[in-house]
Write a protein that holds these residues in place. Sequence first.
Motif, PDB file in Angstrom:
ATOM      1  N   ASP A 131       2.975  -5.023  -9.874  1.00  0.00           N
ATOM      2  CA  ASP A 131       4.427  -4.926 -10.093  1.00  0.00           C
ATOM      3  C   ASP A 131       5.155  -6.071  -9.383  1.00  0.00           C
ATOM      4  O   ASP A 131       4.919  -6.335  -8.208  1.00  0.00           O
ATOM      5  CB  ASP A 131       4.836  -3.530  -9.569  1.00  0.00           C
TER       6      ASP A 131
ATOM      7  N   ARG B 288      17.138  -2.277   2.138  1.00  0.00           N
ATOM      8  CA  ARG B 288      16.471  -3.573   1.972  1.00  0.00           C
ATOM      9  C   ARG B 288      17.391  -4.730   2.341  1.00  0.00           C
ATOM     10  O   ARG B 288      18.573  -4.718   2.002  1.00  0.00           O
ATOM     11  CB  ARG B 288      15.977  -3.714   0.519  1.00  0.00           C
TER      12      ARG B 288
ATOM     13  N   GLY C 204       9.477  -0.503 -10.424  1.00  0.00           N
ATOM     14  CA  GLY C 204       8.825   0.438  -9.505  1.00  0.00           C
ATOM     15  C   GLY C 204       8.921   1.872 -10.016  1.00  0.00           C
ATOM     16  O   GLY C 204       7.953   2.643  -9.943  1.00  0.00           O
TER      17      GLY C 204
ATOM     18  N   ARG D 195      20.657   1.265  -4.721  1.00  0.00           N
ATOM     19  CA  ARG D 195      19.271   1.638  -4.390  1.00  0.00           C
ATOM     20  C   ARG D 195      19.181   2.324  -3.030  1.00  0.00           C
ATOM     21  O   ARG D 195      18.378   3.225  -2.838  1.00  0.00           O
ATOM     22  CB  ARG D 195      18.352   0.416  -4.460  1.00  0.00           C
TER      23      ARG D 195
END
Length: 248
Positions: free
Chosen positions: A130, A174, A61, A170
């Motif tokens: 992606d 998520r 990404g 990150r």
Amino acid sequence: MWRRVALLSSLISHSKPSMHNQGPCTFKIWESFTSQSEVVTPSKAAPFITFVLGGPGSGKGTQCAKIVEAFGFTHVSAGDLLRREIASNSAYGSVILSTIREGKIVPSQVTVQLILKEMESSDNCKFLIDGFPRSEENRKAFEQVIGAEPDVVLFFDCPEQEMVKRVLNRNQGRVDDNIETIKKRLEVFDELNWPIVNYYTQRGKLHRINAVGTVDEIFEKVRPIFSALRSEVVERVRVMVVDRELDS
Ligand code: ADP
Ligand code: C5P
Ligand code: MG
């Protein structure tokens, strides 16, 4: 005919080919490819497609954002489309959520339909897909529906330890960025990724990029790939714009 000539002359009046600012390129993906039974070669009036492969956290990404900025591609992230589907409470939302939680692969027909819808809603004719294909099944489903192969495939090759470190840092909230799910995602990646890499290597389309280093260092390995493709991409976009003009 005059329209074709007028359009061509306005396009070729640019002295240096540029991947930017080539005007809108609305198209119907289905009609953009030759789809004779087993033929999987894109027709000239087909969008320019790049598949972006790599394990979780390999930087797909991040590098796609840089390619968009430098070369004007449209970024279509399969994972983002699936997460958007969950957020929209669609019919498939709960199945997608549990699949992502388990680090497994969502059925290809769902993902391919989402990708196609996204491409068709874009004015652009050059795309970075992606996180796709994640499996041979993904790859075959895309080829069957579209009737064509990608033009280029990037593979961000990153050691597991580095991928785990990046994913755990990150911090995007998520559901799958936790150590248990990461382990499963890495297993799935290791099981399903290599046949895809081998397939596109054999077809001379794969660019393997060492994904260790700073974001800018890695992009300096990506940039020449797209710089070398500049004329090919420009020509493809030109043909698509002419095609669209003649159709309208
Ligand atoms: P992917 O899309 O392959 O899962 P991302 O691009 O989301 O990977 O990157 C995962 C995390 O690692 C993000 O937090 C990102 O900012 C970071 N990251 C990306 N590239 C690098 C790099 N070269 N070095 C260190 N961290 C990176
Ligand atoms: O690419 P990303 O890390 O955003 O993908 C997150 C998850 O979405 C994957 O681990 C997988 O569960 C799902 N996915 C999928 N098929 C794809 C891409 C992503 O099932 N082609
Ligand atoms: Mg990603």
